[in-house]
Each structure stands twice: as structure tokens, then as C-alpha cells.
Design an enzyme around this catalytic site. Structure first.
Site, PDB file in Angstrom:
ATOM      1  N   ASP A 174      40.923  45.991  42.251  1.00  0.00           N
ATOM      2  CA  ASP A 174      39.912  45.902  43.064  1.00  0.00           C
ATOM      3  C   ASP A 174      40.189  47.075  43.993  1.00  0.00           C
ATOM      4  O   ASP A 174      41.219  47.190  44.801  1.00  0.00           O
ATOM      5  CB  ASP A 174      39.738  44.617  43.747  1.00  0.00           C
ATOM      6  CG  ASP A 174      38.503  44.404  44.750  1.00  0.00           C
ATOM      7  OD1 ASP A 174      37.989  45.598  45.279  1.00  0.00           O
ATOM      8  OD2 ASP A 174      38.211  43.279  44.980  1.00  0.00           O
ATOM      9  N   LYS A 178      36.139  49.703  51.679  1.00  0.00           N
ATOM     10  CA  LYS A 178      36.109  49.844  53.064  1.00  0.00           C
ATOM     11  C   LYS A 178      37.442  50.372  53.725  1.00  0.00           C
ATOM     12  O   LYS A 178      38.377  49.640  53.326  1.00  0.00           O
ATOM     13  CB  LYS A 178      35.568  48.324  53.900  1.00  0.00           C
ATOM     14  CG  LYS A 178      34.285  48.235  53.500  1.00  0.00           C
ATOM     15  CD  LYS A 178      33.575  47.150  54.220  1.00  0.00           C
ATOM     16  CE  LYS A 178      32.047  46.686  54.124  1.00  0.00           C
ATOM     17  NZ  LYS A 178      31.711  45.514  54.391  1.00  0.00           N
ATOM     18  N   ASP A 210      39.293  54.291  38.646  1.00  0.00           N
ATOM     19  CA  ASP A 210      38.352  55.165  38.706  1.00  0.00           C
ATOM     20  C   ASP A 210      37.716  55.346  39.932  1.00  0.00           C
ATOM     21  O   ASP A 210      36.643  56.051  40.076  1.00  0.00           O
ATOM     22  CB  ASP A 210      37.176  54.773  37.719  1.00  0.00           C
ATOM     23  CG  ASP A 210      36.482  53.241  38.113  1.00  0.00           C
ATOM     24  OD1 ASP A 210      36.979  52.616  39.063  1.00  0.00           O
ATOM     25  OD2 ASP A 210      35.488  52.901  37.728  1.00  0.00           O
ATOM     26  N   PHE A 273      34.282  47.395  31.456  1.00  0.00           N
ATOM     27  CA  PHE A 273      34.270  47.969  32.853  1.00  0.00           C
ATOM     28  C   PHE A 273      34.597  49.331  32.961  1.00  0.00           C
ATOM     29  O   PHE A 273      34.081  50.219  33.754  1.00  0.00           O
ATOM     30  CB  PHE A 273      35.548  47.286  33.439  1.00  0.00           C
ATOM     31  CG  PHE A 273      35.825  47.424  34.717  1.00  0.00           C
ATOM     32  CD1 PHE A 273      35.024  46.683  35.897  1.00  0.00           C
ATOM     33  CD2 PHE A 273      36.665  48.525  35.378  1.00  0.00           C
ATOM     34  CE1 PHE A 273      35.150  47.081  37.303  1.00  0.00           C
ATOM     35  CE2 PHE A 273      36.756  48.909  36.595  1.00  0.00           C
ATOM     36  CZ  PHE A 273      36.009  48.129  37.746  1.00  0.00           C
TER      37      PHE A 273
END
Length: 292
Positions: A174, A178, A210, A273
Site C-alpha cells: 500500500d 498522502k 509501481d 494488480f
């Protein structure tokens, strides 16, 4: 902010949890106040559809390790030790062990286990649907060299014996885009220390992302750590300043520097993904850090 900083915000139905070792328990108390450590995920209720529930009911007894502190807990139970004896007991052999942190839907780890029957594999995943889908894939293929643990990865690495793993994989974690959430990213110095200790001599931690800013984060955390060698042979140019969600377009105009990365790891299958990231025009960054 130090990655051990404690967060005091909590709700009954939704708990934010971040990126360093922690329990995820909503009832931990210190000086009378709720305590939550920083972890890399948000605990959601993951309802299973009928197909995944059947997979869980059918295959969990065979593939899902019973090491949790209790029902619904992502902690490892007190007194548990993940050592060579445990590996031999569970897998039935002393073959090299590969641990994947964040196995998602299980596409990669199941394919790797099928292609490498002489290796043992452990998939670490916290979300119910991902765990169930991994069980489904493994069960359909009748894999005997794969196990799944639904635990917070840093918690498990804290109880892993020295040198028990041959490799550790963390593919597309993940990104927490932010800037205020960058401390929640899974690649952190403390986890790197635990991973290094758990690796056999010459073992490697393979990482892929990525997200360009996450690539910079990996370099900042890993390249300067004692005991690790970046064995990448490809030079890439990255911004030397961080961007976050909402201002990522500024990265191109920032000062850049060259960093060493690896070619694509052949042992990583092209998952759905990763395909989506490529379709979106994102560049895949691969890293190989060897225990020095």
C-alpha cells in the site's frame, strides 16, 4: 514522526492502524488511555461471498496457521516462536522458506509455490477476502508447500528465529500516497532489522512498487542501513524530494538523482494488480537487498 509514535484516535467500528509492529487491539491501555501502534493497513470488516466462505471452510484447516492470539486478532499468540523446528513440523521438511508480506489475492505466491515444489512458502495477509482467495487457489492446486498466516507481518517477524527464511518478498505494498501518511508505509527501518535477522546468510528482501515516490522511500530507508547491500544493476533517476497525493505532478520538475535498482524479478508473476499499473502508465520499480 518516529514510527513508534502512538496514535490515540480510535472508534468502535473503524480503527486506523499504521506501519510499525503492533497489535491492532482496540482495548490496549496505558495510563488509562487507548493505545494504537502505527501499522500499514486499516482494519476493515471483510465479508466473504459464498464461494470464498466455502473455500475458507474447506481449506483453512489445511493451509491457515493457527498462531493468532485469539479470534479476530492479528497478534501472534504469546510464547509462540517461528523457528526451524516449527517449519519442519508444519511443512514436513527443512526446505528453504520464502515469506511474502502482503500476498493480496495470492496469485503470486501460489504460482511461485506451484513452480518451486522444493521450496516452502508462507503468505502473510490481513484481509479476509485475500486470505480466502489464497486458500482457494492453493486448495484447487493441492499445494503442499504453502501455508498462510493472517497476522500483522512485523508481529510475526519479531518472533521469527534468526536465519529461518531464505527470502522475503514485499510486492506492491500500500503506497499511502498522502504525505502525512508516509509513516504508515510497511518498509521501515525497524521492520528491515527484523527481516534481516530472520534471513539466512546471503538471503534477500525483494521489493517492488509501481509508485515513484514509494521507490524513493525504499531507497531512503534501505540504502543507508548497515547490514544490507543493494545488489541492483540498473540505474534509475528519481526525484530527491517527496510528493504526495494531490501534488505528484510536481515530481517531474524536482531535482533528480540516480539510484540502483534491479531488473524485474523472474519469480514474480504478472498479476492483475501489476497489469493495471502498467495500463495506467506507471513504471515498475524492483529492488533486491541482500543480507550482508
Amino acid at each position: 514522526m518516529d514510527n513508534r509514535e502512538l496514535c490515540k484516535k480510535t472508534t468502535k467500528k473503524k480503527q486506523e492502524i499504521f506501519d510499525t509492529p503492533g497489535s491492532g487491539r482496540s482495548e490496549d491501555r496505558q495510563n488509562g488511555h487507548p493505545i494504537h501502534r502505527v501499522l500499514s493497513f486499516v482494519r476493515r470488516s471483510g465479508r466473504l461471498d459464498a464461494r470464498l466462505q466455502r473455500a475458507w471452510d474447506t481449506y483453512s484447516s489445511e493451509y491457515l496457521l493457527d498462531i493468532n492470539a485469539g479470534e479476530g486478532s492479528l497478534d501472534v499468540r504469546e510464547g509462540f516462536s517461528f523457528d526451524g523446528e516449527y517449519v519442519r513440523k508444519v511443512w514436513g521438511n527443512a526446505n528453504p522458506l520464502i515469506v511474502e508480506i502482503g500476498s493480496g489475492q495470492g496469485e503470486n505466491v501460489v504460482a511461485a509455490a506451484e513452480a518451486n515444489p522444493g521450496m516452502n512458502f508462507l503468505a502473510l495477509e490481513v484481509y479476509d477476502p485475500g486470505v480466502a482467495h489464497t486458500l482457494l487457489l492453493a486448495g484447487k492446486k493441492g499445494l503442499g508447500n504453502l501455508r498462510v498466516a493472517q497476522v500483522n507481518a512485523p508481529e510475526l517477524f519479531k518472533v521469527m528465529a534468526d536465519g529461518v527464511a531464505a527470502e522475503v518478498w514485499t510486492f506492491f505494498p500500500d503506497p499511502w500516497p498522502k504525505k502525512k501518511h508516509h509513516k504508515r508505509r510497511i518498509v521501515q527501518p525497524e521492520l528491515a532489522g527484523q527481516v534481516r535477522r530472520s534471513l539466512a546468510d546471503g538471503g534477500v528482501w525483494r521489493i517492488a512498487t509501481d509508485i515513484e515516490d514509494y521507490a524513493l522511500h525504499v531507497h531512503e530507508v534501505m540504502d543507508g542501513l548497515d547490514g544490507w547491500e543493494n545488489v541492483g544493476g540498473i540505474t534509475v533517476s528519481l526525484p530527491v524530494e517527496h510528493v504526495g497525493k494531490g501534488n505528484a505532478d510536481l515530481a517531474e520538475g524536482m531535482p533528480h538523482a540516480d539510484f540502483a535498482e534491479s531488473s524485474r524479478f523472474d519469480g514474480r508473476v504478472l498479476t492483475n494488480f501489476e497489469k493495471k499499473g502498467l495500463v495506467a502508465g506507471r513504471v515498475i520499480h524492483d529492488f533486491t537487498y541482500r543480507k550482508a
